[in-house]
Write a protein that holds these residues in place. Structure first.
Motif, short mmCIF file in Angstrom:
data_model
loop_
_atom_site.label_atom_id
_atom_site.label_comp_id
_atom_site.label_asym_id
_atom_site.label_seq_id
_atom_site.Cartn_x
_atom_site.Cartn_y
_atom_site.Cartn_z
N THR A 30 0.81 -1.22 0.00
CA THR A 30 0.00 0.00 0.00
C THR A 30 0.85 1.27 0.00
O THR A 30 0.44 2.30 -0.55
N SER A 40 1.81 1.81 -3.68
CA SER A 40 0.64 2.24 -4.47
C SER A 40 0.35 3.71 -4.24
O SER A 40 0.09 4.47 -5.18
N GLU A 61 1.34 -9.00 4.11
CA GLU A 61 0.61 -10.10 3.49
C GLU A 61 1.58 -11.28 3.41
O GLU A 61 2.58 -11.21 2.72
N GLY A 91 0.29 -4.55 3.85
CA GLY A 91 -1.16 -4.61 3.63
C GLY A 91 -1.97 -3.53 4.33
O GLY A 91 -3.18 -3.45 4.11
N ASN A 92 -1.34 -2.68 5.17
CA ASN A 92 -2.14 -1.67 5.90
C ASN A 92 -2.86 -0.74 4.93
O ASN A 92 -2.23 0.03 4.20
N SER A 93 -4.21 -0.78 4.95
CA SER A 93 -4.97 0.00 3.97
C SER A 93 -4.84 1.51 4.19
O SER A 93 -4.84 2.29 3.24
N GLU A 94 -4.71 1.93 5.47
CA GLU A 94 -4.67 3.38 5.74
C GLU A 94 -3.39 4.03 5.22
O GLU A 94 -3.31 5.24 5.02
N LYS A 109 -1.95 3.75 2.29
CA LYS A 109 -2.02 4.21 0.89
C LYS A 109 -2.41 5.69 0.81
O LYS A 109 -1.72 6.51 0.21
#
Length: 317
Positions: A211, A214, A263, A271-274, A276
């Motif tokens: 993330t 990205s 991941e 993988g931490n969504s915050e 990004k």
């Protein structure tokens, strides 16, 4: 292999289990300072597994700790303590630190020959990512010795990666901090076509990205598009694609966060969504400001991206 540091030394006091904290750290899984928020601000380790496993896979392991004026020692065989923690001497000038010597188990590993180049490459990364840290590797088999210490941090890292290429501008570096998360980015374009983006989370090389990468890619494409549109470098309503803006790019994105979620067990992808959105917004602002203040560099980058776009369009036609 012996690893010595001058940190505070692993605690040796009695643990609630009745054993020395040193023995608990070296022999029990899921025992590590990272489980208390006070011990480390950030940590590469997640589960308290690493050193206990090295110990279990060693025919012999000796650990010495210098703390509170004394030197403590304990030795193990295949992870089993060969006696209690003992005081074996006094530390001079209140020195502190830990020394670990381990002998890998030849009945488990097919080869127990340490590869200097593999160790050097990892140590070099750590030295670039921690500019105040000096790490020395000393190979007593052939007398080879290398010292790694880079005060320039990520800027020197990017220059080192591009050492055999032709950069078109000096490295762009920025560091931002918010909510105990630190993000450091360094960017430099070369006159080639290859894209090199390296991501690090708490000094771990996330080879597969994640993330944080990205978020950075999105911000870079947006910032260059905004600049190129503003300066009239793009025809009509054309937009540069991500591939156009990353042609010839060398970049390092290093973030330090409290609770990284990877991941898979190998920690190759974050993988931490915050993260990004966080990296995206901070990088957008920083790159936008830099382009405004350094139009000569911004023009070189934008023109390179526009010509990549034209070449792509011509190839498509």
């Amino acid at each position: 292999m012996t690893v010595i540091d001058n940190g505070r030394g692993i605690p040796v006091e009695k643990h609630e289990s009745g054993k020395s904290a040193l023995e608990v750290v070296m022999t029990k899984l899921h025992a590590g300072g990272k489980f208390e928020s006070k011990a480390y601000q950030i940590s590469g380790g997640l589960h308290g597994v690493g050193v206990s496993v090295v110990n279990a896979l060693s025919t012999k392991l000796v650990v010495q700790v210098k703390r509170s004026g004394k030197i403590y020692e304990q030795s193990y065989k295949i992870g089993v303590p060969q006696g209690a923690v003992q005081v074996v001497g006094s530390a001079k000038n209140d020195e502190t630190g830990t020394l670990v010597t381990f002998y890998p188990d030849q009945s488990i590993f097919s080869t127990t020959n340490f590869d200097f180049s593999v160790i050097a490459s990892r140590v070099r990364e750590l030295a670039f990512l921690n500019p105040n840290c000096k790490i020395i590797i000393n190979d007593e088999r052939d007398g080879k010795k290398e010292e790694f210490h880079y005060e320039g941090g990520l800027t020197e890292f990017v220059k080192w990666i591009n050492r055999s290429k032709s950069p078109i501008h000096k490295p762009i570096y920025f560091k931002k901090e918010a909510d105990s998360t630190i993000i450091e980015v360094c960017v430099q374009y070369v006159d080639g076509y290859q894209e090199n983006i390296f991501g690090f989370v708490n000094t771990i090389n996330t080879v597969e990205g994640g993330t944080h990468i990205s978020g950075f890619k999105t911000a870079l494409t947006r910032a260059i598009n905004d600049y190129a549109t503003k300066k009239g470098l793009l025809k009509n309503s054309d937009k540069l694609t991500g591939d156009d803006t990353r042609e010839g790019l060398t970049s390092i994105v290093s973030i330090r966060i409290k609770n990284p979620q990877f991941e898979g067990q190998t920690k190759t992808k974050l993988g931490n969504s915050e993260v990004k959105g966080f990296v995206d917004s901070l990088s957008s602002i920083a790159l936008g400001e830099f382009f405004e203040e350094n139009p000569d560099i911004a023009n070189k980058i934008a023109n390179k991206c526009v010509s990549a776009s034209k070449a792509r369009e011509a190839a498509r036609k």
